[in-house]
Design a protein around this motif. Structure first.
Motif, PDB file in Angstrom:
ATOM      1  N   MET A  26       0.837  -1.201   0.000  1.00 33.46           N
ATOM      2  CA  MET A  26       0.000   0.000   0.000  1.00 33.46           C
ATOM      3  C   MET A  26       0.872   1.250   0.000  1.00 33.46           C
ATOM      4  O   MET A  26       0.562   2.225  -0.705  1.00 33.46           O
ATOM      5  CB  MET A  26      -0.930   0.005   1.218  1.00 33.46           C
ATOM      6  N   GLY A  27       1.958   1.204   0.752  1.00 32.93           N
ATOM      7  CA  GLY A  27       2.886   2.344   0.753  1.00 32.93           C
ATOM      8  C   GLY A  27       3.465   2.584  -0.634  1.00 32.93           C
ATOM      9  O   GLY A  27       3.572   3.733  -1.086  1.00 32.93           O
ATOM     10  N   LEU A  28       3.817   1.509  -1.329  1.00 28.26           N
ATOM     11  CA  LEU A  28       4.351   1.651  -2.682  1.00 28.26           C
ATOM     12  C   LEU A  28       3.290   2.143  -3.664  1.00 28.26           C
ATOM     13  O   LEU A  28       3.591   2.947  -4.557  1.00 28.26           O
ATOM     14  CB  LEU A  28       4.937   0.323  -3.153  1.00 28.26           C
ATOM     15  N   ILE A  29       2.067   1.697  -3.500  1.00 24.67           N
ATOM     16  CA  ILE A  29       0.982   2.179  -4.363  1.00 24.67           C
ATOM     17  C   ILE A  29       0.757   3.672  -4.155  1.00 24.67           C
ATOM     18  O   ILE A  29       0.599   4.433  -5.112  1.00 24.67           O
ATOM     19  CB  ILE A  29      -0.313   1.370  -4.120  1.00 24.67           C
ATOM     20  N   LEU A  30       0.765   4.090  -2.904  1.00 30.37           N
ATOM     21  CA  LEU A  30       0.570   5.511  -2.606  1.00 30.37           C
ATOM     22  C   LEU A  30       1.723   6.368  -3.133  1.00 30.37           C
ATOM     23  O   LEU A  30       1.544   7.555  -3.400  1.00 30.37           O
ATOM     24  CB  LEU A  30       0.394   5.724  -1.099  1.00 30.37           C
ATOM     25  N   GLN A  31       2.899   5.773  -3.286  1.00 34.40           N
ATOM     26  CA  GLN A  31       4.048   6.491  -3.852  1.00 34.40           C
ATOM     27  C   GLN A  31       4.047   6.436  -5.377  1.00 34.40           C
ATOM     28  O   GLN A  31       4.929   6.987  -6.017  1.00 34.40           O
ATOM     29  CB  GLN A  31       5.360   5.911  -3.332  1.00 34.40           C
ATOM     30  N   GLY A  32       3.057   5.755  -5.944  1.00 37.20           N
ATOM     31  CA  GLY A  32       2.945   5.701  -7.398  1.00 37.20           C
ATOM     32  C   GLY A  32       3.680   4.551  -8.050  1.00 37.20           C
ATOM     33  O   GLY A  32       4.036   4.634  -9.227  1.00 37.20           O
ATOM     34  N   SER A  33       3.910   3.467  -7.336  1.00 36.67           N
ATOM     35  CA  SER A  33       4.614   2.299  -7.891  1.00 36.67           C
ATOM     36  C   SER A  33       3.772   1.037  -7.738  1.00 36.67           C
ATOM     37  O   SER A  33       4.142   0.104  -7.007  1.00 36.67           O
ATOM     38  CB  SER A  33       5.953   2.113  -7.182  1.00 36.67           C
ATOM     39  N   PRO A  34       2.632   0.936  -8.438  1.00 39.52           N
ATOM     40  CA  PRO A  34       1.794  -0.252  -8.265  1.00 39.52           C
ATOM     41  C   PRO A  34       2.451  -1.538  -8.775  1.00 39.52           C
ATOM     42  O   PRO A  34       2.246  -2.607  -8.204  1.00 39.52           O
ATOM     43  CB  PRO A  34       0.530   0.074  -9.067  1.00 39.52           C
TER      44      PRO A  34
END
Length: 145
Positions: free
Chosen positions: A20-28
């Protein structure tokens, strides 16, 4: 039964938080790539990779009839996982007892290991063997089994 799932659930939860942290940083894509190993680790540490467990009394009764070894194990045990993976398809020929689900199985293991719940404990012909080599366990299976 619940404690058998604590480690896998924690691993999936941690992987989800990181993902989720990576998704929020724009790296799905990175999130998905990182979540897959977390899911694999959770699966290996769950009881899903082991053959269906039976109670200790039932396993001992079956073993007396067919001569196959009884394996006492618990989810999350790295030595049990190693034994299960190294046995491959032959693992289904053994009688598996999850000591976290079966108090009688835990008692058998404690009796065989000076009061400790050391697993895997493999019982062959009524004699317990603590953490035997997977190759040795494979040899204990009769060719006709």
């Amino acid at each position: 039964m619940m404690r058998a799932w604590i480690l896998p659930v924690l691993v999936v939860f941690c992987g989800s938080v990181v993902g989720m942290g990576l998704i929020l940083q724009g790296s799905p894509g990175t999130a998905v790539a990182l979540l897959l190993p977390f899911l694999m680790i959770a699966g290996v540490n769950s009881s899903l990779i082991f053959p269906r467990s039976v109670g200790a009394q039932e396993a001992q009764r079956r073993s007396a009839v067919d001569g196959r070894p009884v394996v006492f194990w618990r989810p999350g045990c790295p030595y049990c996982i190693r034994l299960r993976i190294r046995l491959g398809l032959r693992a289904g020929q053994l009688h598996w007892v999850d000591i976290w689900r079966d108090p009688a199985g835990a008692a058998v293991v404690r009796e065989a290991n000076d009061g400790n719940e050391t697993v895997p404990t493999v019982v062959v012909a009524g004699r317990p063997h603590t953490n035997p080599a997977p190759e040795w366990v494979r040899e204990q299976l009769s060719p006709s089994a």
